[in-house]
Design a protein around this motif. Structure first.
Motif, mmCIF file in Angstrom:
data_model
loop_
_atom_site.group_PDB
_atom_site.id
_atom_site.type_symbol
_atom_site.label_atom_id
_atom_site.label_comp_id
_atom_site.label_asym_id
_atom_site.label_seq_id
_atom_site.Cartn_x
_atom_site.Cartn_y
_atom_site.Cartn_z
ATOM 1 N N SER A 376 82.826 -48.960 95.030
ATOM 2 C CA SER A 376 81.482 -48.857 94.562
ATOM 3 C C SER A 376 81.378 -49.185 93.099
ATOM 4 O O SER A 376 80.017 -48.860 92.748
ATOM 5 N N PRO A 377 82.172 -49.933 92.361
ATOM 6 C CA PRO A 377 83.312 -50.489 92.679
ATOM 7 C C PRO A 377 84.456 -49.749 91.677
ATOM 8 O O PRO A 377 85.510 -49.922 92.076
ATOM 9 N N LEU A 378 84.212 -48.747 90.789
ATOM 10 C CA LEU A 378 84.994 -48.346 89.834
ATOM 11 C C LEU A 378 86.227 -47.784 90.184
ATOM 12 O O LEU A 378 85.994 -46.553 90.793
ATOM 13 N N VAL A 379 87.436 -47.878 89.881
ATOM 14 C CA VAL A 379 88.573 -47.178 90.198
ATOM 15 C C VAL A 379 89.241 -46.725 89.024
ATOM 16 O O VAL A 379 89.695 -45.457 88.813
ATOM 17 N N SER A 380 89.283 -47.375 88.017
ATOM 18 C CA SER A 380 89.822 -47.072 86.608
ATOM 19 C C SER A 380 89.122 -47.467 85.375
ATOM 20 O O SER A 380 88.635 -48.727 85.696
ATOM 21 N N VAL A 381 89.096 -47.039 84.411
ATOM 22 C CA VAL A 381 88.600 -47.386 83.305
ATOM 23 C C VAL A 381 89.434 -47.095 81.858
ATOM 24 O O VAL A 381 90.294 -46.084 82.137
ATOM 25 N N CYS A 382 89.336 -47.768 80.743
ATOM 26 C CA CYS A 382 90.031 -47.626 79.632
ATOM 27 C C CYS A 382 89.101 -46.333 78.937
ATOM 28 O O CYS A 382 87.944 -46.540 78.945
ATOM 29 N N PRO A 383 89.968 -45.415 78.401
ATOM 30 C CA PRO A 383 89.210 -44.130 77.970
ATOM 31 C C PRO A 383 88.515 -44.767 76.477
ATOM 32 O O PRO A 383 89.054 -45.522 75.782
ATOM 33 N N TYR A 384 87.481 -43.830 76.237
ATOM 34 C CA TYR A 384 86.638 -44.459 75.017
ATOM 35 C C TYR A 384 87.375 -44.114 73.831
ATOM 36 O O TYR A 384 86.869 -44.941 72.905
ATOM 37 N N ASP A 385 88.384 -43.377 73.834
ATOM 38 C CA ASP A 385 89.235 -43.059 72.344
ATOM 39 C C ASP A 385 90.127 -43.934 72.298
ATOM 40 O O ASP A 385 91.094 -43.875 71.304
ATOM 41 N N MET A 386 90.327 -45.237 73.091
ATOM 42 C CA MET A 386 91.536 -46.091 72.777
ATOM 43 C C MET A 386 91.132 -46.865 71.356
ATOM 44 O O MET A 386 90.274 -47.312 71.087
ATOM 45 N N ASP A 387 92.445 -46.927 70.743
ATOM 46 C CA ASP A 387 92.118 -47.741 69.415
ATOM 47 C C ASP A 387 92.076 -49.276 69.808
ATOM 48 O O ASP A 387 91.292 -50.177 68.894
ATOM 49 N N GLY A 388 92.354 -50.027 70.750
ATOM 50 C CA GLY A 388 92.078 -51.452 70.985
ATOM 51 C C GLY A 388 92.601 -51.828 72.329
ATOM 52 O O GLY A 388 93.245 -51.021 73.370
ATOM 53 N N PRO A 426 85.586 -40.073 96.253
ATOM 54 C CA PRO A 426 84.451 -39.966 96.895
ATOM 55 C C PRO A 426 83.596 -41.304 96.790
ATOM 56 O O PRO A 426 82.472 -41.511 97.696
ATOM 57 N N GLN A 427 84.194 -42.174 96.082
ATOM 58 C CA GLN A 427 83.316 -43.601 95.627
ATOM 59 C C GLN A 427 83.847 -44.546 96.913
ATOM 60 O O GLN A 427 83.382 -45.494 96.900
ATOM 61 N N VAL A 428 84.848 -44.281 97.572
ATOM 62 C CA VAL A 428 85.673 -45.016 98.578
ATOM 63 C C VAL A 428 84.513 -45.140 99.749
ATOM 64 O O VAL A 428 84.045 -44.199 100.567
ATOM 65 N N MET A 429 84.289 -46.683 100.407
ATOM 66 C CA MET A 429 83.358 -46.704 101.499
ATOM 67 C C MET A 429 83.925 -46.124 102.606
ATOM 68 O O MET A 429 85.149 -45.740 102.670
ATOM 69 N N SER A 430 83.187 -46.013 103.815
ATOM 70 C CA SER A 430 83.577 -45.521 105.001
ATOM 71 C C SER A 430 84.105 -46.717 105.734
ATOM 72 O O SER A 430 84.899 -46.343 106.612
ATOM 73 N N GLY A 431 83.891 -47.883 105.449
ATOM 74 C CA GLY A 431 84.564 -48.979 106.281
ATOM 75 C C GLY A 431 83.573 -50.158 106.149
ATOM 76 O O GLY A 431 82.653 -50.207 105.214
#
Length: 573
Positions: A376-388, A426-431
């Protein structure tokens, strides 16, 4: 295959180590049922932000209140004039225009299922998608009507709603833009659609019709979002209202500490028919009452940069190729970035040199994310507090479980040890639409013991950061778009001189990868690269057309005759 960096040893990792790395104001879990449907979210948004600008395009703005009225009129027409019942499929085939959010939310308000269509599709690609999804109605920009006209008789389409680029820009400006697009720039090829409805007529008539709010819930289907799939065949991922709402809340959970309700200004250059832009730009920023600048043609970088003038945007999303083009534009470098606080990259790998240059020019970290249409589509993201930039695809988003499995399907419990990434949440499609997934052993089944198989090989470190170390088995990723070799090979094989064909991805500085086609010609025939490329161009969208063609006497194969694409890839990796 060794992926452990020098000095690192694999160590056991605890359950969900990423939760300890989350910034303290990011929740571990979200409420996937905060809204019962996308209609609830929409109604709250237009009520809370009614007089604020919602969308800008070609110098014209729509407020949330105006969007409410227009989408209501669109929904009423679909219900009362076209008699479309909840669950019917409607295709949207247009670039980023004001018409898109009107049709998007109007169709959802009518309880319909949206099938997003790339307007650059060839006739062959369009025929397949419309037929497979059993689409009843399509909204299409006049620029692409010739493609639809070519295949209309071969599809289940009953209603064609035709719009023009300037339909929301007012009588004078709209007429001028439509004239320039059609007669000066010649962007509207001749077409013949004997039975169609004008978009302006739809809105006018819909304003006088009754609107009935449908009864929807989280399990109601919202989108059939077409993708190459994790197993290589083009198919529609069934994304429910709950899937999409959950992913919005997950993204909000990761980034809400830096986002202010009703105050953000986002730039939407990625097409809203792409699931990344659809969820993040189209839904997330609507959810928080942001202003949204829609860029219709992001490939025209000088015009794009000109549109940014005077727009003190705080957020922007994109793919590596877009960011690279912007940082190499002198006018963009002179822009005032004092308001920019969130830059999200997705769709394809972000290159270190691009991320670091973006940060040096804008002062904003380019935070990479990872996802797939099936999520749906997001699985992972870099956190906002990363330095770079750190080369990872970030941490799993809130309420998301991930695991890595080896070739035998056994769960890997060591850090820095590669395995196939599997996802649950909960974001994973049913099929997939129309797929028979009853056979759990079928290679077409995207699930493994209830987990979605991504086909991507990843590692995880002690903090929970994920890193992709190998692409999906055969998929080619061109500027953030999935290209599966089966489709390319099938088109190539239609040429009478082609005996065998194999398509693979090869690295490309600008696009990440481009398609390479390796071909064996039939004995006694002749074929040159220019002719074969022209043949492919007839049936494939531009980004799928092979950029590199090589002729060989034979292709590498297994003992049973299966073409070994991996060997062809390894030759250029």
């Amino acid at each position: 295959m060794e992926h452990i960096q020098s000095g690192q040893e694999p160590t056991p990792f605890s359950d969900k180590p990423w939760l300890l790395r989350y910034p303290t104001d990011v929740p571990a879990e979200i409420d996937a049922d905060a809204f019962s449907s996308l209609l609830d979210m929409f109604e709250q948004g237009v009520n809370d932000f009614s007089d604020q600008p919602a969308y800008h395009n070609f110098g014209k703005s729509l407020t949330y209140r105006e969007l409410d009225a227009l989408s209501r009129d669109f929904a009423a027409y679909l219900q009362q004039s076209l008699k479309l019942p909840p669950g019917e499929r409607i295709a949207l085939m247009m670039p980023n225009l004001l018409q898109y959010p009107v049709c998007l939310f109007g169709a959802l308000r009518a309880g319909l299922v949206i099938v997003n269509v790339n307007p650059l599709y060839t006739a062959r690609e369009l025929r397949h998608q419309l037929s497979d999804a059993k689409v009843d109605t399509i909204v299409i920009v006049e620029n692409f009507a010739h493609t639809l006209a070519e295949v209309l008789k071969d599809t289940p389409i009953n209603n064609v709603i035709l719009t023009r680029m300037g339909d929301h820009l007012g009588m004078i400006k709209g007429a001028l833009l439509n004239f320039v697009v059609k007669h000066v720039k010649k962007l509207v090829p001749d077409y013949h659609l004997p039975s169609h409805i004008r978009y302006s007529t739809v809105l006018k008539q819909g304003s006088g019709l009754r609107y009935d709010r449908p009864q929807l819930n989280g399990d109601s289907l919202a989108f059939l979002q077409y993708t190459g799939g994790t197993t290589g065949r083009s198919k529609g991922a069934m994304l429910s209202h709950r899937n999409m709402l959950a992913n919005v809340e997950q993204c909000l959970g990761m980034y809400s500490p830096v986002l202010h309700i009703g105050q953000e200004k986002v730039v939407t250059a990625l097409p809203l028919y792409h699931v990344f832009a659809l969820t993040v730009n189209g839904l997330l920023f609507f959810r928080i009452g942001a202003q949204n600048l829609l860029i219709t043609n992001p490939r025209d970088i000088p015009s794009f940069v000109k549109e940014l003038k005077g727009y003190d945007f705080s957020c922007i999303t994109g793919v590596n190729t877009l960011f690279n083009a912007l940082v190499n534009n002198e006018d963009f470098q002179k822009h005032d970035f004092s308001s920019l606080k969130l830059t999200i990259g997705g769709g394809m790998s972000v290159q270190r040199v691009v991320a670091e240059r973006w940060q040096s020019i804008t002062g904003s970290r380019l935070l990479e994310g990872y996802g797939l249409t099936e999520c749906s589509p997001l699985v992972s993201v870099c956190p906002y507090d990363m330095d770079g930039y750190n080369g990872s695809i970030g941490l799993p988003v809130c309420s998301t479980d991930i695991r890595l499995v080896d070739d035998d399907g056994q769960v890997i419990t060591l850090t820095h040890t590669p395995g196939e990434l599997e996802v649950k949440g909960p974001q994973v499609m049913s099929g997939y639409w129309g797929a028979d997934e009853a056979d759990s052993a079928s290679p077409d089944n995207p699930f493994h013991d209830g987990w979605l198989r991504t086909g991507d090989i990843a590692t995880i470190d002690e903090q929970g950061f994920l890193t992709i170390v190998d692409r999906k088995k055969d998929m080619i990723l061109v500027s953030g778009f999935n290209v599966f070799p089966n489709e390319i090979e099938e088109v190539a094989m239609q040429h009478p001189s082609v005996l065998e064909a194999a398509a693979v991805g090869v690295p490309h500085a600008e696009h990440g990868e481009v398609v390479k086609l390796v071909v064996v010609i039939k004995r006694g025939t002749q074929l040159d690269k220019k002719e074969l490329k022209a043949h492919c161009r007839q049936y494939l969208t531009a980004y799928k057309v092979p950029k590199v063609i090589e002729f060989r006497d034979e292709l590498p194969k297994t003992n049973v005759g299966k073409i070994l694409r991996r060997e062809l890839r390894d030759e250029v990796s």
